[in-house]
Design a protein around this motif. Structure first.
Motif, PDB file in Angstrom:
ATOM      1  N   LEU A  17       0.824  -1.214   0.000  1.00 26.36           N
ATOM      2  CA  LEU A  17       0.000   0.000   0.000  1.00 26.36           C
ATOM      3  C   LEU A  17       0.854   1.259   0.000  1.00 26.36           C
ATOM      4  CD1 LEU A  17      -2.732   1.484   0.169  1.00 26.36           C
ATOM      5  CD2 LEU A  17      -2.505   1.395   2.662  1.00 26.36           C
ATOM      6  N   HIS A  21       1.003   4.007  -2.777  1.00 23.98           N
ATOM      7  CA  HIS A  21       0.637   5.388  -2.458  1.00 23.98           C
ATOM      8  C   HIS A  21       1.702   6.354  -2.990  1.00 23.98           C
ATOM      9  CE1 HIS A  21      -1.263   8.455   0.258  1.00 23.98           C
ATOM     10  NE2 HIS A  21      -0.074   8.992   0.108  1.00 23.98           N
ATOM     11  N   SER A  24       1.610   6.639  -6.681  1.00 20.65           N
ATOM     12  CA  SER A  24       0.415   7.346  -7.166  1.00 20.65           C
ATOM     13  C   SER A  24       0.602   8.858  -7.138  1.00 20.65           C
ATOM     14  CB  SER A  24      -0.830   6.945  -6.363  1.00 20.65           C
ATOM     15  OG  SER A  24      -0.876   7.635  -5.118  1.00 20.65           O
ATOM     16  N   ILE A  37       1.749   6.839 -17.271  1.00 19.90           N
ATOM     17  CA  ILE A  37       0.828   5.701 -17.284  1.00 19.90           C
ATOM     18  C   ILE A  37       1.469   4.479 -16.644  1.00 19.90           C
ATOM     19  CG2 ILE A  37      -0.393   4.083 -18.815  1.00 19.90           C
ATOM     20  CD1 ILE A  37      -0.872   6.469 -20.720  1.00 19.90           C
ATOM     21  N   THR A  40       1.768   4.812 -12.826  1.00 20.48           N
ATOM     22  CA  THR A  40       0.425   4.767 -12.262  1.00 20.48           C
ATOM     23  C   THR A  40      -0.103   3.333 -12.263  1.00 20.48           C
ATOM     24  OG1 THR A  40       0.043   7.009 -13.068  1.00 20.48           O
ATOM     25  CG2 THR A  40      -1.886   5.759 -12.437  1.00 20.48           C
ATOM     26  N   ASN A  41       0.233   2.620 -13.310  1.00 19.90           N
ATOM     27  CA  ASN A  41      -0.153   1.222 -13.408  1.00 19.90           C
ATOM     28  C   ASN A  41       0.459   0.382 -12.290  1.00 19.90           C
ATOM     29  OD1 ASN A  41      -1.706  -0.438 -14.928  1.00 19.90           O
ATOM     30  ND2 ASN A  41      -0.043  -1.094 -16.269  1.00 19.90           N
ATOM     31  N   SER A  43       1.431   1.528  -9.464  1.00 15.39           N
ATOM     32  CA  SER A  43       0.744   1.958  -8.256  1.00 15.39           C
ATOM     33  C   SER A  43      -0.568   1.190  -8.065  1.00 15.39           C
ATOM     34  CB  SER A  43       0.495   3.462  -8.359  1.00 15.39           C
ATOM     35  OG  SER A  43      -0.547   3.852  -7.518  1.00 15.39           O
ATOM     36  N   LEU A  44      -1.313   1.082  -9.144  1.00 16.31           N
ATOM     37  CA  LEU A  44      -2.598   0.364  -9.083  1.00 16.31           C
ATOM     38  C   LEU A  44      -2.396  -1.108  -8.738  1.00 16.31           C
ATOM     39  CD1 LEU A  44      -4.851   1.458 -12.072  1.00 16.31           C
ATOM     40  CD2 LEU A  44      -5.460   1.422  -9.654  1.00 16.31           C
ATOM     41  N   ILE A  47      -1.559  -1.363  -5.000  1.00 14.13           N
ATOM     42  CA  ILE A  47      -2.729  -1.127  -4.152  1.00 14.13           C
ATOM     43  C   ILE A  47      -3.685  -2.316  -4.247  1.00 14.13           C
ATOM     44  CG2 ILE A  47      -4.772   0.360  -3.852  1.00 14.13           C
ATOM     45  CD1 ILE A  47      -2.888   2.738  -4.585  1.00 14.13           C
TER      46      ILE A  47
ATOM     47  N   ILE B  56      -6.149  11.866  -5.074  1.00 14.81           N
ATOM     48  CA  ILE B  56      -5.731  10.459  -5.093  1.00 14.81           C
ATOM     49  C   ILE B  56      -5.189  10.030  -3.735  1.00 14.81           C
ATOM     50  CG2 ILE B  56      -3.945   8.873  -5.963  1.00 14.81           C
ATOM     51  CD1 ILE B  56      -4.423  10.043  -8.744  1.00 14.81           C
ATOM     52  N   LYS B  65      -9.938   4.841  -4.003  1.00 17.28           N
ATOM     53  CA  LYS B  65      -8.591   5.226  -4.409  1.00 17.28           C
ATOM     54  C   LYS B  65      -8.227   4.510  -5.717  1.00 17.28           C
ATOM     55  CE  LYS B  65      -5.258   5.435  -1.155  1.00 17.28           C
ATOM     56  NZ  LYS B  65      -4.829   6.852  -1.066  1.00 17.28           N
ATOM     57  N   ILE B  69      -7.488   6.379  -9.277  1.00 18.11           N
ATOM     58  CA  ILE B  69      -6.201   6.252  -9.970  1.00 18.11           C
ATOM     59  C   ILE B  69      -6.427   5.702 -11.380  1.00 18.11           C
ATOM     60  CG2 ILE B  69      -3.977   5.051  -9.998  1.00 18.11           C
ATOM     61  CD1 ILE B  69      -4.050   5.034  -6.943  1.00 18.11           C
ATOM     62  N   GLN B  73      -5.591   7.516 -14.922  1.00 22.23           N
ATOM     63  CA  GLN B  73      -4.746   6.812 -15.886  1.00 22.23           C
ATOM     64  C   GLN B  73      -5.445   6.696 -17.247  1.00 22.23           C
ATOM     65  OE1 GLN B  73      -4.310   2.677 -15.335  1.00 22.23           O
ATOM     66  NE2 GLN B  73      -2.130   2.668 -15.834  1.00 22.23           N
ATOM     67  N   ALA B  76      -4.963   9.871 -19.065  1.00 27.96           N
ATOM     68  CA  ALA B  76      -3.628   9.938 -19.681  1.00 27.96           C
ATOM     69  C   ALA B  76      -3.632   9.175 -21.000  1.00 27.96           C
ATOM     70  CB  ALA B  76      -2.575   9.360 -18.739  1.00 27.96           C
TER      71      ALA B  76
END
Ligand SMILES: [Fe+2]
Ligand SMILES: [Fe+2]
Ligand SMILES: [Fe+2]
Lengths: 251, 321
Positions: A17, A21, A24, A37, A40-41, A43-44, A47, B56, B65, B69, B73, B76
């Motif tokens: 997490l 975080h 993100s 991208i 962020t991916n 990060s996802l 999480i 976020i 969350k 996110i 994305q 983007a």
């Protein structure tokens, strides 16, 4: 037994997490759209892994515990994430190097954990391993690119190594609940991952033309048992703000 | 072929609903108009990540969350398709982005408003993505092929965003008094700016006429705005909230909702750069771009070293061309 299993599972969740975080925070601010991208991916994914572990820990705990009470209603001293994951993002070099160190560790960890005697942990590890394999490849490529890119990128990744190296030792220094977890067969012996991890780091650093720091250097520890850096409190202040300000609400 | 023949072929295609493709001849003004519109759209996707990104780290549950996110994305990704579409018209992504940073290119003014509470994330999804969809559904039939095709992909995701935004508000509307107040507050602040997203009134719109003739746009600003209002005025009933317009009421004769006067002075003021967040948004984008310069340079330098070390395969040569 159950207490150790819960602590161990929460530890896995917390690291995922907190690093998720941190990553993100890049969303919308990356150096180029494709990499915005990508980070962020990651990060996802992290999480998502954290949620799987928290949900399992919540189920083991009972008493109306949920993934959200675990993430949002514990204070810093109760968080069991590795210190590495909570460090500020710094520049792109710090972020990709932190990801590389952690993914290289997580890759080995999940490879073992998918054979855990605990079927839930095994299933989450197996599912997450595919994601981590990609994180490891992505971050390795960036370390190589920055190390062998321009003189500026090289200097920045050298600085990042300098900043992060002392936080890598904790990954392989088991907390009590990890020792119990290993003894009881559901956890992974983190100490035994260290050699393979180091080999991987050496191989990528060599390709990146980067020097490998002293493996016997002083290492910071404490995150796994709740002694964190000053940074975690601020992460939680942000993250938990709504749950703390408006207790007991549904969102 | 002489120019007037080329133009005739072009207009004939437009007339017969045949898409214009990158290699086709097209009038300079058509190309310019498209570059302006598509890049403006691309910038909106990217700048739009900022007000949402603002929440976020503070999203109130792990599920919210993750959804937020994923949404940012997606935006983007939309930016990426759209920058690619402008590239098919001969404008590089770098040029396009420079125009954003210099202030030459615009983006949707809605993103110059701040996100002050969690309900704003719901309001953006429901109203802002909702308004975007109305516009973009029309653009799925736009005359330029790459733009139309990008829109088909994008629309699918935007309708997800709208549903998720509405869901955020629905939960708040059924929550504590404070949550209800948060929800109403967000609607009060986002309603008028979202109506402004459709642009000036038809009578004041500079680009609309020609865009309609070329079938870049297929409905006027006012038609699209009315469609949006009719949709939202119905959906808001489910929330049990109100829209901040005392003149909003069903007109049985017109079979549309009547609505009050938009504050056009505010609209033009924000377009001119005086919105609450114009400066902050451009600074954030410029900062990300400037701080990323060394990263992009390193990637290029490394790729070039690689090329020197390894003999080029036929595939590599093709990609370079
Ligand atoms: Fe979008
Ligand atoms: Fe859009
Ligand atoms: Fe969207």
């Amino acid at each position: 037994m159950k207490k150790d299993l819960i602590s161990y599972t929460i530890h896995l969740a917390d690291s995922a997490l907190i690093l998720g975080h941190r990553n993100s925070e890049w969303c919308g601010h990356g150096p180029v759209l494709e990499q915005d991208i990508a980070i962020t991916n990651i990060s996802l994914d992290l999480i998502g892994q954290a949620r799987n572990f928290y949900q399992y820990a919540a189920q083991l705990t009972g008493n109306n515990t949920t993934e959200d009470t675990l993430a949002y209603l514990r204070d810093a001293r109760e968080f069991k994430n590795c210190l590495l994951t909570e460090l500020p993002n710094g520049d792109w070099a710090v972020t990709v190097l932190r990801q590389f160190f952690f993914s290289a560790y997580q890759y080995l960890l999940y490879q073992q954990l998918q054979h855990s005697s605990d079927t839930q942990l095994a299933a989450i590890a197996e599912k997450s391993l595919k994601e981590v394999t990609y994180h490891l490849r992505w971050s390795s490529e960036w370390v190589i690119r920055l190390g062998d890119g321009t003189s500026e990128s090289r200097q920045r990744i050298l600085n990042a190594i300098e900043d992060l190296w002392m936080f890598t030792g904790e990954l392989f220094k088991p907390a009590d609940y990890e020792i119990e977890a290993t003894a009881k067969g559901f956890g992974v012996n983190a100490e035994l991952l260290k050699n393979d991890w180091l080999q991987n780091i050496k191989a990528i650093f060599e390709e990146a033309t980067l020097p490998v720091p002293d493996e016997n250097a002083w290492m910071q520890t404490g995150g796994k048992t709740g002694s964190h850096t000053e940074h975690l409190g601020f992460i939680l202040a942000d993250m938990q703000f709504l749950q703390r300000t408006y207790p007991g609400c549904e969102w | 072929m002489p120019i007037h023949d080329l133009e005739k072929t072009f207009l004939d295609k437009i007339e017969r609903e045949i898409k214009i493709e990158p290699r086709d001849w097209m009038p300079d003004a058509y190309r310019k108009n498209l570059v302006r519109q598509i890049s403006q759209h691309a910038h909106s996707e990217i700048v739009g990540m900022l007000p949402e990104g603002n929440w976020i780290t503070r999203a109130p549950s792990l599920k919210r969350k993750a959804i937020l996110i994923a949404k940012a994305q997606d935006e983007a990704g939309h930016g990426l398709y759209l920058y690619s579409a402008t590239e098919t018209l001969g404008t590089s992504r770098e040029e396009t982005i420079n125009d954003l940073h210099s202030g030459k290119a615009k983006y949707s003014s809605i993103f110059n408003y701040p996100t002050l509470c969690w309900a704003d994330i719901g309001a953006i999804g429901w109203l802002v993505d909702g308004a975007a969809i109305i516009n973009q559904v029309m653009l799925c039939r736009t005359s330029y092929g790459p733009y139309a095709r990008a829109m088909v992909r994008i629309c699918r995701e935007e309708s997800f965003h709208q549903r998720q935004g509405f869901e955020i508000l629905l939960v708040l509307s059924r929550g504590s008094d404070e949550q209800k107040a948060m929800c109403q507050d967000a609607l009060n602040r986002w309603w008028w700016p979202s109506l402004m997203m459709f642009g000036p009134r038809d009578s004041d719109s500079t680009h609309s006429d020609q865009s309609m003739k070329w079938k870049i746009k297929r409905m006027s600003n006012d038609e699209l705005r009315q469609k949006f209002i009719d949709m939202i005025a119905e959906q808001v009933k489910v929330l049990g909230m109100t829209l901040p317009d005392p003149d909003l009421k069903w007109n049985a004769e017109r079979k549309h909702y009547d609505f009050g006067e938009i504050d056009w002075a505010e609209f033009w003021n924000v377009v001119k750069g005086n919105g609450p967040c114009n400066k902050q948004r451009i600074e954030a984008r410029t900062k990300a771009w400037d701080e990323g310069a060394w990263v992009r340079e390193a990637a290029v330098a490394y790729a070039e070293k690689r090329k020197e070390k390894q003999p080029q395969t036929p595939k590599g040569a093709l990609e370079a061309a």
